[in-house]
Design a protein around this motif. Structure first.
Motif, PDB file in Angstrom:
ATOM      1  N   THR A 158       0.821  -1.211   0.000  1.00 22.88           N
ATOM      2  CA  THR A 158       0.000   0.000   0.000  1.00 22.88           C
ATOM      3  C   THR A 158       0.852   1.256   0.000  1.00 22.88           C
ATOM      4  N   TRP A 159       1.851   1.307   0.857  1.00 27.11           N
ATOM      5  CA  TRP A 159       2.662   2.529   0.962  1.00 27.11           C
ATOM      6  C   TRP A 159       3.501   2.726  -0.292  1.00 27.11           C
ATOM      7  N   ALA A 160       4.044   1.655  -0.835  1.00 29.57           N
ATOM      8  CA  ALA A 160       4.878   1.782  -2.035  1.00 29.57           C
ATOM      9  C   ALA A 160       4.059   2.259  -3.237  1.00 29.57           C
ATOM     10  N   PHE A 161       2.794   1.859  -3.333  1.00 33.62           N
ATOM     11  CA  PHE A 161       1.960   2.226  -4.481  1.00 33.62           C
ATOM     12  C   PHE A 161       1.081   3.450  -4.216  1.00 33.62           C
ATOM     13  N   ARG A 162       1.401   4.225  -3.191  1.00 38.46           N
ATOM     14  CA  ARG A 162       0.620   5.436  -2.932  1.00 38.46           C
ATOM     15  C   ARG A 162       0.768   6.392  -4.113  1.00 38.46           C
ATOM     16  N   ASP A 163      -0.257   7.142  -4.378  1.00 34.32           N
ATOM     17  CA  ASP A 163      -0.271   8.114  -5.475  1.00 34.32           C
ATOM     18  C   ASP A 163       0.062   7.485  -6.827  1.00 34.32           C
ATOM     19  N   SER A 164      -0.320   6.222  -7.025  1.00 35.36           N
ATOM     20  CA  SER A 164      -0.034   5.537  -8.285  1.00 35.36           C
ATOM     21  C   SER A 164      -1.275   5.356  -9.145  1.00 35.36           C
ATOM     22  N   GLY A 165      -2.349   5.984  -8.775  1.00 44.08           N
ATOM     23  CA  GLY A 165      -3.586   5.803  -9.524  1.00 44.08           C
ATOM     24  C   GLY A 165      -4.302   4.546  -9.063  1.00 44.08           C
ATOM     25  N   ASP A 166      -5.170   4.034  -9.918  1.00 44.55           N
ATOM     26  CA  ASP A 166      -5.975   2.868  -9.566  1.00 44.55           C
ATOM     27  C   ASP A 166      -5.142   1.597  -9.581  1.00 44.55           C
ATOM     28  N   VAL A 167      -5.248   0.848  -8.509  1.00 44.16           N
ATOM     29  CA  VAL A 167      -4.619  -0.464  -8.381  1.00 44.16           C
ATOM     30  C   VAL A 167      -5.715  -1.428  -7.940  1.00 44.16           C
ATOM     31  N   ILE A 168      -5.803  -2.569  -8.602  1.00 42.32           N
ATOM     32  CA  ILE A 168      -6.843  -3.556  -8.325  1.00 42.32           C
ATOM     33  C   ILE A 168      -6.302  -4.605  -7.360  1.00 42.32           C
ATOM     34  N   ILE A 169      -7.074  -4.914  -6.322  1.00 40.78           N
ATOM     35  CA  ILE A 169      -6.743  -5.983  -5.386  1.00 40.78           C
ATOM     36  C   ILE A 169      -7.637  -7.166  -5.740  1.00 40.78           C
ATOM     37  N   ALA A 170      -7.024  -8.253  -6.206  1.00 42.39           N
ATOM     38  CA  ALA A 170      -7.806  -9.408  -6.631  1.00 42.39           C
ATOM     39  C   ALA A 170      -6.987 -10.682  -6.482  1.00 42.39           C
ATOM     40  N   SER A 171      -7.684 -11.779  -6.205  1.00 45.27           N
ATOM     41  CA  SER A 171      -6.997 -13.063  -6.094  1.00 45.27           C
ATOM     42  C   SER A 171      -7.285 -13.958  -7.295  1.00 45.27           C
ATOM     43  N   GLY A 172      -8.131 -13.484  -8.181  1.00 46.23           N
ATOM     44  CA  GLY A 172      -8.468 -14.256  -9.373  1.00 46.23           C
ATOM     45  C   GLY A 172      -8.023 -13.547 -10.634  1.00 46.23           C
ATOM     46  N   ARG A 173      -8.539 -13.999 -11.736  1.00 44.40           N
ATOM     47  CA  ARG A 173      -8.161 -13.458 -13.041  1.00 44.40           C
ATOM     48  C   ARG A 173      -8.833 -12.105 -13.274  1.00 44.40           C
TER      49      ARG A 173
END
Length: 143
Positions: free
Chosen positions: A61-76
């Motif tokens: 979370t901290w590394a990807f701050r201010d990176s726009g949309d990031v999807i959290i998913a365990s599937g395809r």
């Protein structure tokens, strides 16, 4: 005397709080920032989404701050161009491995044993080593 009485609740809160309190500023490892830079470059060049496995969400979370949309998913996720996956899980279909040994840092944990270990941790908590979590970075395979 009145001032000391006013400070007692604060002192007791610090003295008797749990040893696993979060640090005031999160730690972001060099490799986590490098993974973020690679993911952002691929997303900018090829489009698509960045997908992170739920087990890695808090660690990245901290590394990807201010990176726009990031999807959290365990599937395809069909539109993903970069997938960041735990090292012990099977590879998602249609992706190739980004060469390199990638790992991220796990947060520091306080001691659970005795009072002297707790005091040592309290005095040195910003210099204690952290654990490493192996991850694999996948990029969308070519057509």
């Amino acid at each position: 005397v009145v001032g000391i009485l006013a400070l007692l609740p604060g002192f007791s809160g610090v003295a008797f709080s749990l040893p696993n309190e979060p640090l005031p500023s999160p730690v972001s490892s060099f490799q986590a920032r490098e993974i973020r830079d690679i993911a952002l470059r691929v997303r900018q060049d090829e489009g698509g989404l960045i997908v992170i496995h739920p087990r890695l969400e808090q660690d990245l979370t901290w590394a990807f701050r201010d990176s726009g949309d990031v999807i959290i998913a365990s599937g395809r996720v069909p539109d993903a161009s970069v997938v960041i996956w735990p090292g012990d899980l099977a590879a998602p279909e249609g992706y190739s491995v980004l060469d390199g040994e990638w790992s991220i840092l796990r947060e520091r944990q306080g001691p659970d044993t005795d009072f002297l270990d707790y005091l040592r941790w309290l005095a040195n908590r910003n210099t204690l080593p952290t654990g490493r979590v192996p991850v694999i970075v996948y990029l969308k395979a070519g057509p």
